[in-house]
Design a protein around this motif. Structure first.
Motif, mmCIF file in Angstrom:
data_model
loop_
_atom_site.group_PDB
_atom_site.id
_atom_site.type_symbol
_atom_site.label_atom_id
_atom_site.label_comp_id
_atom_site.label_asym_id
_atom_site.label_seq_id
_atom_site.Cartn_x
_atom_site.Cartn_y
_atom_site.Cartn_z
ATOM 1 N N ALA A 51 6.862 34.984 -101.041
ATOM 2 C CA ALA A 51 7.425 34.569 -99.756
ATOM 3 C C ALA A 51 8.037 35.726 -98.972
ATOM 4 N N ALA A 52 8.744 36.605 -99.649
ATOM 5 C CA ALA A 52 9.413 37.710 -98.955
ATOM 6 C C ALA A 52 8.392 38.655 -98.320
ATOM 7 N N ALA A 53 7.280 38.857 -98.994
ATOM 8 C CA ALA A 53 6.263 39.780 -98.486
ATOM 9 C C ALA A 53 5.344 39.116 -97.465
ATOM 10 N N LEU A 54 5.286 37.787 -97.476
ATOM 11 C CA LEU A 54 4.382 37.047 -96.590
ATOM 12 C C LEU A 54 5.156 35.995 -95.790
ATOM 13 N N PRO A 55 6.106 36.411 -94.959
ATOM 14 C CA PRO A 55 6.969 35.430 -94.285
ATOM 15 C C PRO A 55 6.231 34.509 -93.324
ATOM 16 N N HIS A 56 5.254 35.037 -92.580
ATOM 17 C CA HIS A 56 4.564 34.199 -91.600
ATOM 18 C C HIS A 56 3.635 33.201 -92.283
ATOM 19 N N LEU A 57 2.902 33.660 -93.289
ATOM 20 C CA LEU A 57 2.013 32.772 -94.026
ATOM 21 C C LEU A 57 2.808 31.668 -94.722
ATOM 22 N N THR A 58 3.949 32.056 -95.303
ATOM 23 C CA THR A 58 4.794 31.073 -95.978
ATOM 24 C C THR A 58 5.326 30.040 -94.993
ATOM 25 N N ALA A 59 5.782 30.509 -93.819
ATOM 26 C CA ALA A 59 6.331 29.595 -92.811
ATOM 27 C C ALA A 59 5.251 28.649 -92.295
ATOM 28 N N MET A 60 4.036 29.166 -92.088
ATOM 29 C CA MET A 60 2.951 28.309 -91.594
ATOM 30 C C MET A 60 2.601 27.234 -92.603
ATOM 31 N N VAL A 61 2.453 27.621 -93.853
ATOM 32 C CA VAL A 61 2.098 26.646 -94.882
ATOM 33 C C VAL A 61 3.196 25.595 -95.022
ATOM 34 N N ALA A 62 4.457 26.050 -94.962
ATOM 35 C CA ALA A 62 5.571 25.115 -95.093
ATOM 36 C C ALA A 62 5.582 24.089 -93.963
ATOM 37 N N SER A 63 5.200 24.516 -92.757
ATOM 38 C CA SER A 63 5.234 23.607 -91.612
ATOM 39 C C SER A 63 3.985 22.757 -91.476
ATOM 40 N N GLU A 64 2.870 23.235 -92.017
ATOM 41 C CA GLU A 64 1.594 22.560 -91.811
ATOM 42 C C GLU A 64 0.990 21.943 -93.056
ATOM 43 N N VAL A 65 1.655 22.096 -94.199
ATOM 44 C CA VAL A 65 1.074 21.597 -95.442
ATOM 45 C C VAL A 65 0.798 20.103 -95.332
ATOM 46 N N HIS A 66 -0.351 19.707 -95.877
ATOM 47 C CA HIS A 66 -0.774 18.313 -95.784
ATOM 48 C C HIS A 66 -0.726 17.650 -97.152
ATOM 49 N N ASP A 67 -0.581 16.359 -97.113
ATOM 50 C CA ASP A 67 -0.844 15.570 -98.306
ATOM 51 C C ASP A 67 -2.363 15.551 -98.464
ATOM 52 N N ASN A 68 -2.880 16.055 -99.581
ATOM 53 C CA ASN A 68 -4.326 16.198 -99.724
ATOM 54 C C ASN A 68 -5.076 14.880 -99.620
ATOM 55 N N ASP A 69 -4.397 13.753 -99.921
ATOM 56 C CA ASP A 69 -5.054 12.454 -99.817
ATOM 57 C C ASP A 69 -5.424 12.130 -98.378
ATOM 58 N N GLU A 70 -4.766 12.774 -97.413
ATOM 59 C CA GLU A 70 -5.045 12.501 -96.014
ATOM 60 C C GLU A 70 -6.123 13.422 -95.450
ATOM 61 N N ASP A 71 -6.529 14.393 -96.217
ATOM 62 C CA ASP A 71 -7.559 15.331 -95.761
ATOM 63 C C ASP A 71 -8.925 14.820 -96.191
ATOM 64 N N PRO A 72 -9.744 14.380 -95.246
ATOM 65 C CA PRO A 72 -11.032 13.811 -95.618
ATOM 66 C C PRO A 72 -11.930 14.777 -96.372
ATOM 67 N N LEU A 73 -11.871 16.046 -96.023
ATOM 68 C CA LEU A 73 -12.755 17.026 -96.646
ATOM 69 C C LEU A 73 -11.973 18.292 -96.971
ATOM 70 N N GLY A 74 -12.254 18.826 -98.148
ATOM 71 C CA GLY A 74 -11.722 20.143 -98.485
ATOM 72 C C GLY A 74 -10.229 20.162 -98.704
#
Length: 225
Positions: free
Chosen positions: A180-203
């Motif tokens: 997280a410390a080395a990848l602050p933007h990637l971590t922040a994006m994943v934290a804000s956009e992470v999905h429940d995989n059951d709601e993702d129709p594909l992939g």
């Protein structure tokens, strides 16, 4: 005189329908000639009268998926649609097929040659663009930009689910947290956009909203171009 039950003759269509049902139920990795033969009630050797081998079976399954896509498109796209609406409806119709058969994106991506059914499919896509006023040059760029969206899915960079594997989400999250410390933007994006995989129709990260957002963005951009 008592007669027994009439046995349905084995045919290529029946073999492919059973293969699709098995893949739907248990994934593409479960599809073997032996298992398929058991499902249709024959010896494995009987299948080879209708499909030459496992690769031939997968090629036939690819054809079946493309037939389903064409049927879905025909039911959704009308002669009154302008080119953007027609392409949007085509992509969303194809997506309905992909969501119904979640193994299909991985299958299409695994073919060593272009399935013959794709040529007329892309011919109609190109014809739609040309009728809409796009030049061949812009239409060529559009086909590249849309990519696999015209087949109803987006090509994920990492998508083990499509190949019959699984994404260990807990391991991925733990690894990302450790960096997280080395990848602050990637971590922040994943934290804000992470999905429940059951709601993702594909992939892994291919939600319906993201698909439609990207599609609209591309079609709007092509219209401006």
């Amino acid at each position: 005189m008592t007669t027994g039950a009439v046995r349905t003759p084995l045919s290529r269509e029946r073999v492919l329908a059973a293969a699709m049902a098995l893949a739907d139920a248990e994934g593409l990795s479960a599809l073997t000639m032996r298992r398929l033969a058991a499902d249709v009630g024959v010896e494995a050797m009987s299948l080879y009268y209708h499909v030459p081998d496992k690769e031939g079976l997968l090629d036939g399954l690819t054809e079946t998926v493309l037939v389903a896509i064409n049927a879905a498109v025909a039911a959704r796209v009308t002669a009154d649609d302008d080119w953007r609406t027609a392409l949007r409806h085509r992509c969303l119709a194809a997506r309905e097929v992909m969501v119904a058969h979640r193994w299909a994106p991985g299958l299409l991506g695994s073919r060593s040659s272009i399935p013959p059914g794709l040529y007329p499919y892309y011919e109609e896509i190109l014809a739609t663009m040309i009728r809409g006023g796009l030049s061949y040059h812009l239409a060529h760029r559009a086909i590249h930009a849309l990519g696999t969206m015209v087949l109803g899915f987006t090509q994920e960079l990492f998508s083990p689910d499509s190949e019959g594997g699984t994404m260990d989400e807990e391991a991925a999250e733990a690894e990302l947290a450790a960096m997280a410390a080395a990848l602050p933007h990637l971590t922040a994006m994943v934290a804000s956009e992470v999905h429940d995989n059951d709601e993702d129709p594909l992939g892994w990260c291919d939600s319906q909203n993201e698909f439609e957002f990207t599609l609209a963005l591309l079609l709007d951009g092509l219209a401006r171009a």
